[in-house]
Design an enzyme around this catalytic site. Sequence first.
Site, short mmCIF file in Angstrom:
data_model
loop_
_atom_site.label_atom_id
_atom_site.label_comp_id
_atom_site.label_asym_id
_atom_site.label_seq_id
_atom_site.Cartn_x
_atom_site.Cartn_y
_atom_site.Cartn_z
N GLU A 128 0.85 -1.18 0.00
CA GLU A 128 0.00 0.00 0.00
C GLU A 128 0.89 1.23 0.00
OE1 GLU A 128 -3.74 -2.11 2.35
OE2 GLU A 128 -2.80 -0.33 3.24
N TYR A 155 -10.71 -4.31 3.56
CA TYR A 155 -9.79 -3.83 4.60
C TYR A 155 -10.58 -3.80 5.90
CZ TYR A 155 -6.08 -0.76 6.54
OH TYR A 155 -5.05 -0.22 7.28
N ASP A 162 -5.98 8.91 10.87
CA ASP A 162 -4.65 8.43 11.20
C ASP A 162 -4.14 8.97 12.52
OD1 ASP A 162 -3.64 6.69 9.04
OD2 ASP A 162 -4.13 8.43 7.79
#
Lengths: 410, 267
Positions: free
Chosen positions: B51, B178, B62
């Site tokens: 990725e 994911y 994040d």
Amino acid sequence: MALDVADPGLSIPANLPDEHGRFGQFGGKYAPETLMPALDELETAYHEAMLDPAFAAELKVLSRYFVGRPTPLYHAKRLSEIAGGAQIWFKREDLAHTGAHKINNALGQGLLAKRMGKPRVIAETGAGQHGVATATVCALLGLECVVYMGEVDVARQSPNVFRMKLLGAEVRPVTSGSRTLKDALNEAVRDWVTNVDNTFYIIGTVAGMHPYPMIVRDFQSVIGREARAQCIEFLGRMPDYVVACVGGGSNAMGIFHAFVHDPDVALIGVEAGGHGLASGMHSASLVAGEVGVLHGSKSYVLQDAHGQIREAHSISAGLDYPGVGPELAYLKDMGRASFVAITDDEALEGFQLLCRKEGIIPALESSHAVQYAMALAKEVGDPEKMILVNLSGRGDKDLNTVSQALGVSL
Amino acid sequence: MTGSRIPGAFAQAKAEGRTAIIPFLTAGFPTLAESEEIFLAMVRGGVDAIEVGVPFSDPLADGATIQRSSEVAIANGVSLDDCISLVRRLRETHGVTIPLILMGYYNPIFHYGCEQFAHDAAAAGVDGVIVPDLPTEESDDLLAACRAHGIDFIFLLAPTSTDQRISDVAERASGYIYCVSLTGVTGGRSSLPDLGPYLARVREKSTLPLAIGFGISTPDHIRQVAAVGDGAIIGSALINVVEQAPEGGRAAAAESFIRGLADAAKS
């Protein structure tokens, strides 16, 4: 007033946003998957609360006796004389408890948090007004409160940091990115993603992912509803112009909303021009930005050629934001509202003028709207015309910033 | 259905009885040239897919580690165009054949234009895209463009996802899904929650490979993931290794770290 609108520019549906959280192409829910169920849950809880007469009653009572609503409609006679044109009137949100309109939304969402059984509240704040309002409401309702605030803003709005602490909130300085409002918002979202089970996120402006732009607008729309009713009751007329400063846009949507379907009322949003649009150091997302996606919704944003969000600039921390609420973007594209920019220096002029000529120390945010209204009044030139300005907050919090800008040491 | 290399990579890992190892590194961190070297070192280290992180100014899903790497990459002037060019070099100059996936927030892609992006990415050799702020509700434009150009759109699911949302993702997803391991942002963790019941809920709705990411830092975590998933995504832990390695030794440190994890994937 005619609600039956002939002007095609005014063919705006009554029930926006749509079921996808859209205002035309703007808005939406660009959120991490982890939050999507929480956003759905919030939307459902909000609609249930709005249908519950007990919720409305509690909000009304607290708005009256805790916040001090309705706030006055006030004729700024001396300012109008100086402008020498149209009459300038203020909606005095600076007189609301905690000193700004932010309390209207914080109270509504705080009651919603309590109703949803969430013991912990988080918020982001720029100037600290939303943080103070949220801390106040959490103290009132017995909720734990954590406020995220950019390190830059912590420094320039220190009186509000101390107020939040006095009110029992924890203030967490944010050191990432530009260390201002947008980064505080990022950090609050990260907290929410982590603690979504027990935490209610009270967003302070009409930006962010659906349903927030709708919820914040609805809780702030009391400003415009009151002002419209006051105009009709006391003056027997509607204003010709409604003017409000725009950062994220909560005080602007708050006063605009009730007037959107009044075709003869012009709506004007005043963005922060910072050091001037040509300098690139400003916060004028609607005047000088492009369509993009930030903080969960599609709207106008300040961005570079590669889609990175640019740092905004304004002397006023509350306007220092590179995005803007999606409904304002929609009103702009529909031609229903227009937007202008006022620089730091111009806002400081408006600030001082209002202090000296009306005995009101306004927030630097609101000073942008005041300064523009002065110019507009002059330009309109007709004493029969009426300009209604949302005086969204008081300026006690800005004394450090203003004294520095004026070269005065306190 | 697509020309993507992703299904083959998962099939091979499965045939070899291991979970796929998928590292994430922000392109342009610590520099564009070094990130390219690190990607190549990890290919040598035996990873199954990569990725490639596209830096964004406001990465709200994040944690501190990836935020920091993103800030460094942006300060280095790295854009989405650079990320696509990097993939092209990995393919054309270095002959990388494993799946390469771009992961980044929506605004740079929206600004580039969904159709143009999918066209250019596919031409460069991108197999999949992951956009953490594009849930199913907002995915139509990019999903259509990706499908038209044979790029897998890799959706995220979270422990909070309802069964209905899992079904919505299963309907649209290709490549892999994911699965975010925990309720939180990215970042190294000392332990992972019990993944069994959550992964079972996803399995019920989809036959796609399930890769697990967020918090995965140690060989033990890889074994835990291998028990329930088809792939492990390692981001912040890798970036920490790169950050702590001495200049000149970063690619070697990343390769060695990844080999350690790949060994655990086999056991």
